[in-house]
Motif scaffolding. Structure first.
Motif, PDB file in Angstrom:
ATOM      1  N   GLY A 487     -55.531 -21.566  89.943  1.00  0.00           N
ATOM      2  CA  GLY A 487     -54.139 -21.955  89.751  1.00  0.00           C
ATOM      3  C   GLY A 487     -53.529 -21.333  88.499  1.00  0.00           C
ATOM      4  O   GLY A 487     -54.229 -21.048  87.518  1.00  0.00           O
ATOM      5  N   PHE A 488     -52.225 -21.127  88.580  1.00  0.00           N
ATOM      6  CA  PHE A 488     -51.458 -20.632  87.430  1.00  0.00           C
ATOM      7  C   PHE A 488     -50.102 -21.320  87.513  1.00  0.00           C
ATOM      8  O   PHE A 488     -49.337 -21.078  88.438  1.00  0.00           O
ATOM      9  CB  PHE A 488     -51.291 -19.112  87.519  1.00  0.00           C
ATOM     10  N   ALA A 489     -49.807 -22.200  86.579  1.00  0.00           N
ATOM     11  CA  ALA A 489     -48.496 -22.859  86.618  1.00  0.00           C
ATOM     12  C   ALA A 489     -48.003 -23.055  85.204  1.00  0.00           C
ATOM     13  O   ALA A 489     -48.685 -23.642  84.368  1.00  0.00           O
ATOM     14  CB  ALA A 489     -48.600 -24.210  87.330  1.00  0.00           C
ATOM     15  N   SER A 524     -47.057 -21.520  90.326  1.00  0.00           N
ATOM     16  CA  SER A 524     -45.928 -22.435  90.280  1.00  0.00           C
ATOM     17  C   SER A 524     -45.281 -22.291  88.918  1.00  0.00           C
ATOM     18  O   SER A 524     -45.949 -21.909  87.944  1.00  0.00           O
ATOM     19  CB  SER A 524     -46.416 -23.875  90.502  1.00  0.00           C
ATOM     20  N   GLY A 525     -44.018 -22.581  88.831  1.00  0.00           N
ATOM     21  CA  GLY A 525     -43.372 -22.502  87.519  1.00  0.00           C
ATOM     22  C   GLY A 525     -41.891 -22.226  87.674  1.00  0.00           C
ATOM     23  O   GLY A 525     -41.449 -21.686  88.678  1.00  0.00           O
ATOM     24  N   GLU A 558     -42.766 -24.389  94.764  1.00  0.00           N
ATOM     25  CA  GLU A 558     -41.493 -24.629  94.078  1.00  0.00           C
ATOM     26  C   GLU A 558     -41.575 -25.857  93.186  1.00  0.00           C
ATOM     27  O   GLU A 558     -42.308 -26.798  93.479  1.00  0.00           O
ATOM     28  CB  GLU A 558     -40.400 -24.916  95.120  1.00  0.00           C
ATOM     29  N   ASN A 559     -40.738 -25.847  92.154  1.00  0.00           N
ATOM     30  CA  ASN A 559     -40.433 -27.035  91.384  1.00  0.00           C
ATOM     31  C   ASN A 559     -41.634 -27.674  90.669  1.00  0.00           C
ATOM     32  O   ASN A 559     -41.971 -28.832  90.873  1.00  0.00           O
ATOM     33  CB  ASN A 559     -39.773 -28.072  92.313  1.00  0.00           C
ATOM     34  N   ASN A 561     -43.520 -29.681  88.255  1.00  0.00           N
ATOM     35  CA  ASN A 561     -43.197 -30.841  87.426  1.00  0.00           C
ATOM     36  C   ASN A 561     -44.469 -31.670  87.255  1.00  0.00           C
ATOM     37  O   ASN A 561     -45.561 -31.186  87.598  1.00  0.00           O
ATOM     38  CB  ASN A 561     -42.058 -31.658  88.047  1.00  0.00           C
ATOM     39  N   ILE A 562     -44.356 -32.868  86.768  1.00  0.00           N
ATOM     40  CA  ILE A 562     -45.560 -33.659  86.491  1.00  0.00           C
ATOM     41  C   ILE A 562     -46.362 -33.885  87.776  1.00  0.00           C
ATOM     42  O   ILE A 562     -47.579 -33.794  87.795  1.00  0.00           O
ATOM     43  CB  ILE A 562     -45.197 -35.014  85.839  1.00  0.00           C
ATOM     44  N   ARG A 563     -45.635 -34.135  88.865  1.00  0.00           N
ATOM     45  CA  ARG A 563     -46.357 -34.449  90.098  1.00  0.00           C
ATOM     46  C   ARG A 563     -47.082 -33.229  90.664  1.00  0.00           C
ATOM     47  O   ARG A 563     -48.264 -33.290  90.990  1.00  0.00           O
ATOM     48  CB  ARG A 563     -45.373 -34.988  91.129  1.00  0.00           C
ATOM     49  N   VAL A 564     -46.356 -32.096  90.744  1.00  0.00           N
ATOM     50  CA  VAL A 564     -46.997 -30.870  91.233  1.00  0.00           C
ATOM     51  C   VAL A 564     -48.157 -30.526  90.302  1.00  0.00           C
ATOM     52  O   VAL A 564     -49.248 -30.166  90.732  1.00  0.00           O
ATOM     53  CB  VAL A 564     -45.976 -29.711  91.295  1.00  0.00           C
ATOM     54  N   GLY A 565     -47.906 -30.668  88.998  1.00  0.00           N
ATOM     55  CA  GLY A 565     -48.940 -30.372  88.012  1.00  0.00           C
ATOM     56  C   GLY A 565     -50.175 -31.219  88.244  1.00  0.00           C
ATOM     57  O   GLY A 565     -51.290 -30.703  88.329  1.00  0.00           O
TER      58      GLY A 565
END
Ligand SMILES: *Cc1c(COP(=O)(O)O)cnc(C)c1O
Length: 708
Positions: A487-489, A524-525, A558-559, A561-565
Motif C-alpha cells: 500500500g501507498f497512501a 490512495s491520496g 478515492e478519498n 481518510n481515516i476510514r480508508v486509512g
C-alpha cells in the motif's frame, strides 16, 4: 427497552467510542447499511433508526447487555484514579496543558482535519486521555466540513463539499459559572468577530472548538471558520487569529488556567501574544517581562521541513491585523511585527507565525530525530552566534494511538499473548518481547483474515468509482487475494514521489504480473484543493494503472481518510514510503501498519531513519543524498525496484511451510513488532512531552505566573 435509547445516547456523547471497537460495533450491528451511510457515526445512526427496528435488532444482537457493559467501562475509565498522569503530571493537575492545533483528526464523522497533522493531534488527545494527563485541546469547528475527493471523467480530482449536520455530533455549547453560554470575540481590522465556545469530550479530555456561526457576525466573518485551510491569505490570517487569540480567551472564559501552551504547529502562535497582552493589561506587567514569562511556559512543535510549508503573511496584511494586539501589549507595532520576522529590522519583509512561535517559546521540538537536525539547520539564522548544534530545537518522535488503529483481531492476539493488561504497558520493551514466542501460523492466519476484509473493501470501492466514471467492471475483480499486497497512501505532492514506481513501466509490469509471485499495489491520496501539480500527479498515476496490463493488479482508492486509512493499515502486507529525504518530518502511517503485522518499506527519512535496524522492515537507499534531485530520483527508483525484487518479494514467497506460512516473512513481522511497537506509539510520545517539555515548562513558570 425504554431505557435502552437514552443509554445508547449516553454512549455517543463521549468520543471515547472512537477507540473502542466493541462500542462501535454495537451501532454497526443495529443497522449495517445505515451505519456506513452515516459515516460510521453512532449519533446519526440513532437519529435515523426507527423505534421498531431498534427494538427488533437490539434483541437479536444482545444490545442491552453490550450497552450496559460499555457504560460501565466508560464510567470506570472516567473515574479511574490510578493513571500514569497522576504520578507523573501532578504539577499540572489544577493547571492543565492547553494544546492548540488547527485540526484534530479523531474520527471520520468529525470533519475538522485534513491529514497527518490533524490525525497526530487526535492521537495526542486520546493518549493524553488514556494516560490521565491534564490537557485541554483548543481548535476551530469548520462548519462546512470536508470536501471529498471525486475523480471526474478526465481523472481529475474534484473537491466536492460534503454536507454534514452539526447536530449529529456530540458538541455542546459551554456555559460559564452563571450558566450563560460562552462566547469570545477577537478584534479584526475595522470590526469584531465573535465565536461560540463549544466543546466535545474525548475520553477524559475536553476539546474546545470555536464556532463562528453566531448571529452577531457579518456573513463574511461566519465564513472565517467555514473550511479548514480555505480562503486566501487574509482569511488564513484571520483564522489563525481566531484560533490563537480566540482560543486563549475561550480558556479564560471557561475558568481554565493553563500552565503551558503547547502549540502544535505555528498556526496558533498568536495565542502567545494574547497571553502576554492579558498579563500586561491585567497585572500591569512590563511588556518584555511578560513576553519572557510566556516563552518560559510555551512548548512549540514544528512539523514542516519544507520551507514553502510555513505561512508567510505580507507585511501590510500582518500589520493591519496585529495593531490591536500591539496596543494591548503596549509595544510599538514595529516591534511586534519584528517578533514574526527573521530579521526584525527588515521592514517590509513577511511575517511568519513559525518565527513568532520560535521566538516566544523556550522549548521547541521537531517530530523525529532527523527532523530535529533539519529544523536546527533550517532555523539557525534565527539564532545568530549559535552553532547549529546549539540551536534550541530538540525532538520528540511522533507515535500513533494503538487502540485507534489496531484491528480487533490483532488486539485479541496481543491480549492472548502479551496479557490482557498490555495496553497499560505499551511503552515497555518487555511487553512486546512476548510476541517472539507466538506461533508464525497464528500471526499469519490473523493477517489473512484482515487482508481478506481489506481486499473486499478495496474491490467495492473500486467498483463504485468505475461505475460512476462509466468504466466497465473489471473481471475477475482486481487484486489477487493471495498476492503480496503493498500500500501507498498519503497526500499527493511531488516530494513524496507517488510516481516513483511508474518511472519504468516495463519493469513494473514484470513485477506485478509475475506468474508465480504476483504483487498487488494499492494507491490512495488526495491533493490539496488548490494544488494542480498534485492533481496532475493523481491523474498520471490513475491513467497508467487503467492500462489492461495493470488494472487487475494496481488500484487507486478515492478519498483517503481515516476510514480508508484504517482499512489499508490493517489489511495490507507492506507499506511503501518514498519521500525525498529529508522532507518527511516523521510520517506515522507506517507505524500503524507495523502494529497490525505489516512491514514498512521506506526511504531512511522521518521516523524510519531512527527506527530501521536492518531487519525490522526494508530500507530504500542508504540515507545519502545527491545534490541533483533528478539523479537522486533515478537512484531511488532503481533502489526501490531492487529492494522489492530481491528482498521483499522473495521473503514473502519463499520459505513457506507445508501450511503455506512464509516463515522468514513472519519472523521479520515479529521482529518489527518487537522493536518498533513500544517506541512508536502515542503513549510514549505523550510521556516524552510530559517528562521533557510539559513538566519543565510548567515548573519553570507556573510558580511565578499567577492565574490568568
Ligand atoms: C496516519 C494518517 C496520516 C499521516 O500519515 P503519514 O505517514 O504522515 O502520511 C494521514 N492521513 C490519514 C488518514 C492517516 O490515518
Amino acid at each position: 427497552m425504554d431505557k435502552l435509547f437514552p443509554k445508547l445516547q449516553k454512549l455517543t456523547q463521549n468520543l471515547w467510542w472512537t477507540w473502542k471497537p466493541e462500542v462501535r460495533t454495537i451501532f454497526r450491528d443495529l443497522d449495517l447499511e445505515l451505519y456506513h451511510k452515516a459515516h460510521q457515526n453512532p449519533m446519526s445512526v440513532l437519529k435515523q433508526i426507527s423505534t421498531e427496528e431498534l427494538e427488533q435488532r437490539a434483541a437479536d444482537v444482545d444490545v442491552p447487555a453490550r450497552v450496559d457493559r460499555a457504560l460501565r467501562q466508560l464510567h470506570e475509565y472516567l473515574t479511574s484514579v490510578t493513571t500514569w498522569g497522576l504520578t507523573h503530571a501532578g504539577a499540572m493537575r489544577s493547571r492543565p496543558i492547553a494544546y492548540f492545533c488547527m485540526e484534530f483528526g479523531i474520527h471520520e464523522s468529525l470533519p475538522i482535519y485534513s491529514g497527518g497533522l490533524g490525525i497526530l493531534a487526535g492521537d495526542h488527545l486520546k493518549a493524553a486521555s488514556d494516560l490521565g494527563i491534564p490537557l485541554v485541546g483548543v481548535g476551530l469547528l469548520y462548519h462546512e466540513g470536508y470536501t471529498s475527493q471525486v475523480l471526474d471523467a478526465s481523472l481529475w480530482q474534484q473537491d466536492v463539499v460534503e454536507p454534514f449536520d452539526i447536530a449529529d455530533l456530540p458538541l455542546v455549547h459551554t456555559v460559564d459559572r452563571h450558566g450563560e453560554p460562552v462566547y469570545v470575540s477577537v478584534e479584526l481590522p475595522g470590526r469584531t468577530v465573535y465565536a461560540a465556545v463549544l466543546e466535545v469530550q474525548v475520553g477524559r479530555i475536553r476539546l474546545i472548538l470555536l464556532d463562528t456561526r453566531v448571529k452577531r457576525n457579518d456573513p463574511r466573518d461566519v465564513a472565517i471558520a467555514a473550511r479548514l485551510y480555505g480562503g486566501d491569505q487574509r482569511m488564513r490570517m484571520e483564522q489563525e487569529l481566531l484560533l490563537g487569540v480566540g482560543g486563549a480567551r475561550a480558556l479564560r472564559a471557561l475558568g481554565i488556567t493553563a500552565s503551558v501552551f503547547h502549540l502544535n504547529e505555528g498556526h496558533s502562535a498568536f495565542a502567545l501574544l494574547e497571553r502576554a497582552r492579558y498579563r500586561i493589561q491585567m497585572d500591569g506587567m512590563d511588556p518584555h517581562k511578560a513576553l519572557q514569562e510566556v516563552a518560559a511556559a510555551t512548548v512549540f512543535t514544528t512539523h514542516t521541513p519544507v520551507d514553502a510549508g510555513h505561512d508567510r503573511f505580507p507585511a501590510n496584511l500582518a500589520a493591519e491585523h496585529l495593531r490591536p494586539l500591539a496596543e494591548g501589549l503596549k509595544l510599538p507595532l514595529d516591534e511586534v511585527m519584528g517578533l514574526g520576522r527573521v530579521n526584525p529590522h527588515d521592514h517590509g519583509s513577511p511575517f511568519l507565525p513559525t518565527v513568532l512561535a520560535l521566538k516566544l517559546s523556550r522549548r521547541a521540538n521537531g517530530v523525529s530525530a532527523l527532523h530535529g537536525v533539519v529544523s536546527r539547520h533550517m532555523w539557525n539564522h534565527l539564532y545568530p552566534g549559535l552553532r547549529e548544534e546549539a540551536v534550541p530545537i530538540g525532538h520528540v518522535t511522533n507515535g500513533v494511538h494503538l487502540p485507534t488503529w489496531l484491528a480487533t483481531e490483532m488486539n485479541h492476539l496481543y491480549e492472548a499473548h502479551l496479557g490482557v493488561a498490555y495496553p497499560s504497558a505499551l511503552t515497555r520493551p518487555d511487553t512486546w518481547m512476548k510476541i517472539m514466542s507466538v506461533s508464525p501460523a497464528e500471526i499469519w492466519e490473523t493477517k489473512q483474515v484482515l487482508k481478506a476484509r481489506t481486499i473486499r473493501f478495496l474491490r467495492e470501492h473500486c467498483a463504485i468509482t468505475r461505475t460512476r466514471l462509466g468504466l466497465p467492471e473489471i473481471d475477475p475483480p482486481p487484486l489477487d487475494p493471495d498476492a503480496l499486497t503493498i500500500g501507498f497512501a498519503r497526500r499527493f505532492v511531488p516530494y513524496k514521489r507517488p510516481d516513483l514506481l511508474f518511472t519504468d513501466l516495463a519493469r513494473l509490469d514484470r513485477l506485478v504480473n509475475h506468474p508465480e509471485r504476483p504483487v498487488n499495489l494499492v494507491f490512495s491520496g488526495r491533493a490539496h484543493p488548490a494544488d494542480n501539480t498534485g492533481k496532475a500527479l493523481i491523474q498520471k498515476v490513475v491513467q497508467i494503472i487503467d492500462h489492461p496490463r495493470f488494472r487487475h493488479r494496481i488500484v487507486f482508492i478515492e478519498n483517503y481518510n481515516i476510514r480508508v486509512g484504517r482499512m489499508l493499515y490493517q489489511g495490507i502486507d507492506a507499506w511503501l514510503n518514498t519521500p525525498q529525504r529529508p522532507l518527511e518530518a516523521c510520517g506515522t502511517s507506517g507505524m500503524k501498519v507495523v502494529l497490525n503485522g505489516g512491514l514498512h518499506i521506506s526511504v531512511r527519512d522521518g521516523w524510519w531513519a531512527e527506527a530501521y535496524d536492518g531487519e525490522n522492515g526494508f530500507a530504500i537507499g542508504t540515507g545519502e543524498t545527491h545534490v541533483d534531485q533528478a539523479i537522486q530520483d533515478r537512484r531511488d527508483a532503481e533502489e526501490l525496484f531492487r529492494v522489492l525484487e530481491e528482498e521483499v518479494i522473495p521473503l514473502y514467497y519463499e520459505n513457506r511451510n507445508a501450511a503455506g506460512v512464509p516463515r522468514c516473512w513472519v519472523g521479520r513481522v515479529k521482529h518489527s513488532i518487537r522493536t518498533l511497537a513500544w517506541r512508536f506509539n502515542a503513549d510514549r510520545m505523550v510521556q516524552d512531552y510530559v517528562r521533557h517539555l510539559y513538566v519543565p515548562a510548567a515548573t519553570s513558570s507556573s510558580c511565578q505566573m499567577p492565574p490568568d
